[in-house]
Design an enzyme around this catalytic site. Structure first.
Site, mmCIF file in Angstrom:
data_model
loop_
_atom_site.group_PDB
_atom_site.id
_atom_site.type_symbol
_atom_site.label_atom_id
_atom_site.label_comp_id
_atom_site.label_asym_id
_atom_site.label_seq_id
_atom_site.Cartn_x
_atom_site.Cartn_y
_atom_site.Cartn_z
ATOM 1 N N ARG A 40 8.095 10.238 17.073
ATOM 2 C CA ARG A 40 7.729 10.594 18.440
ATOM 3 C C ARG A 40 8.840 10.210 19.418
ATOM 4 O O ARG A 40 9.061 10.892 20.425
ATOM 5 C CB ARG A 40 6.416 9.907 18.820
ATOM 6 C CG ARG A 40 5.211 10.518 18.114
ATOM 7 C CD ARG A 40 3.944 9.687 18.335
ATOM 8 N NE ARG A 40 3.602 9.543 19.733
ATOM 9 C CZ ARG A 40 2.956 10.450 20.461
ATOM 10 N NH1 ARG A 40 2.596 11.599 19.912
ATOM 11 N NH2 ARG A 40 2.665 10.236 21.737
ATOM 12 N N CYS B 74 -6.500 10.208 27.288
ATOM 13 C CA CYS B 74 -7.109 11.542 27.208
ATOM 14 C C CYS B 74 -8.410 11.451 26.420
ATOM 15 O O CYS B 74 -8.850 12.425 25.804
ATOM 16 C CB CYS B 74 -6.150 12.553 26.590
ATOM 17 S SG CYS B 74 -5.610 12.155 24.916
ATOM 18 N N ASP C 66 6.877 -2.625 20.363
ATOM 19 C CA ASP C 66 5.421 -2.699 20.272
ATOM 20 C C ASP C 66 4.895 -3.010 21.664
ATOM 21 O O ASP C 66 5.122 -4.105 22.191
ATOM 22 C CB ASP C 66 5.029 -3.789 19.275
ATOM 23 C CG ASP C 66 3.520 -3.912 19.086
ATOM 24 O OD1 ASP C 66 2.758 -3.318 19.876
ATOM 25 O OD2 ASP C 66 3.102 -4.610 18.146
ATOM 26 N N ASP D 275 -0.050 5.050 29.207
ATOM 27 C CA ASP D 275 -0.818 6.192 28.722
ATOM 28 C C ASP D 275 -1.176 5.857 27.273
ATOM 29 O O ASP D 275 -0.434 6.168 26.346
ATOM 30 C CB ASP D 275 0.031 7.463 28.822
ATOM 31 C CG ASP D 275 -0.756 8.716 28.505
ATOM 32 O OD1 ASP D 275 -1.992 8.675 28.592
ATOM 33 O OD2 ASP D 275 -0.132 9.730 28.141
ATOM 34 N N GLY E 101 6.673 12.926 26.482
ATOM 35 C CA GLY E 101 7.656 12.817 27.548
ATOM 36 C C GLY E 101 7.335 13.538 28.849
ATOM 37 O O GLY E 101 8.075 13.401 29.822
ATOM 38 N N GLY E 102 6.240 14.288 28.904
ATOM 39 C CA GLY E 102 5.915 15.009 30.131
ATOM 40 C C GLY E 102 5.697 14.088 31.319
ATOM 41 O O GLY E 102 6.239 14.308 32.413
ATOM 42 N N LYS E 103 4.905 13.030 31.124
ATOM 43 C CA LYS E 103 4.658 12.091 32.223
ATOM 44 C C LYS E 103 5.935 11.337 32.581
ATOM 45 O O LYS E 103 6.163 10.991 33.741
ATOM 46 C CB LYS E 103 3.548 11.109 31.847
ATOM 47 C CG LYS E 103 2.161 11.748 31.738
ATOM 48 C CD LYS E 103 1.097 10.680 31.511
ATOM 49 C CE LYS E 103 -0.299 11.284 31.377
ATOM 50 N NZ LYS E 103 -0.452 12.009 30.094
#
Length: 284
Positions: free
Chosen positions: A119, A216, A145, A163, A94-96
């Site tokens: 999640r 990442c 999905d 992401d 949830g940061g982004k």
């Protein structure tokens, strides 16, 4: 004449097991990335173990949220503005999403999607604890999905963030269990999945809207490789917009922030795409 000892099915099975062991685990991991990255792997690998430079997100939030500086930079590269309709296709933890929601403000809307129930629960907690009520009420959490998004919502969003789930080599290096199970098939499978999600993101964005693809991962197969495949299959539908950051370096289609050259920030790869005007995206 007696049958020669060691021949037959047992020997073949043993040989297959030996080959399988050579293709997975720590030695295979290092061999694979050395072949991909050359000498740089020797300097990048130790930096991945201690990667990430957390900064406090505070502007517009009820309380600070700590996120890697490179991740903040990637989310900001989407260029969300007040009033935008935004889709975050794989939003947890949830940061982004916080970056996108505060940028969109009370006049914008954000759909934060996360297929995993566990999640998704964490994502909801992060949003509830950090977003002011007037912004939180404009953020909807879903559990679809991402690969199939374009089948039920097309050309709806001004901006889309993907992401994508990725190899996360820094995480693999920090877990002996994951390192022992690693094989080259992992990055190839994740690249195929990421392409399907990115194609769905292109379907979901409006003509002239923007899609930011990020991972990442260190593996180029999941980074420039995914963009390359999309550009070939959606020729004329999307174009690369050159994104950049104060740290890191350009790649063929995007930008990467790797901890060995960005003072511990990252790893993050991102590429900004723009949907062509009035072009109908076909499925692939």
């Amino acid at each position: 004449m007696g049958r020669k000892k060691g021949n037959g099915p047992e020997r073949r099975d043993r040989k297959r097991r030996d080959v399988g062991e050579e293709r997975r685990g720590p030695a295979a991991f290092d061999r694979f990335y050395s072949e991909l990255l050359g000498d740089r792997w020797n300097t990048l690998r130790p930096c991945l173990r201690d990667s990430g430079r957390p900064v406090a997100l505070e502007a517009g939030l009820l309380r600070p949220y700590y996120l890697d500086d490179a991740s903040v930079t990637a989310a900001q590269a989407l260029g969300v503005q007040g009033g935008d309709t935004v889709l975050d296709m794989c939003a947890a933890p949830g940061g982004k999403t916080l970056v996108l929601a505060t940028a969109a403000g009370p006049g914008g809307t954000v759909v934060a999607n996360e297929r995993s129930a566990a999640r998704r629960a964490r994502l909801i907690r992060v949003l509830d604890e950090h977003l002011p009520p007037d912004i939180r009420e404009r953020v909807t959490v879903t559990g679809h999905d991402a690969r199939r998004w374009g089948l039920h919502e097309r050309e709806r969003y001004d901006r889309v963030l993907l992401d994508a789930p990725c190899s996360s080599e820094a995480h693999v290096l920090g877990s002996q269990q994951h390192l022992d199970r690693w094989s080259p098939a992992r990055t190839r499978q994740l690249a195929v999945q990421a392409h399907a999600m990115l194609a769905a993101a292109v379907d979901a964005v409006k003509p002239e809207g923007y899609v930011l693809y990020s991972t990442c991962a260190v593996s180029p197969l999941e980074n420039d490789g995914v963009i390359e495949r999309l550009l070939k299959r959606r020729s004329g539908v999307v174009a690369v917009c050159r994104a950049q950051a104060p740290w890191g370096e350009p790649t063929v289609h995007g930008w990467e922030i790797m901890p060995d050259r960005a003072e511990g920030r990252g790893p993050i790869f991102f590429a900004l795409l723009r949907r062509a005007p009035f072009v109908k995206a076909s499925h692939s």
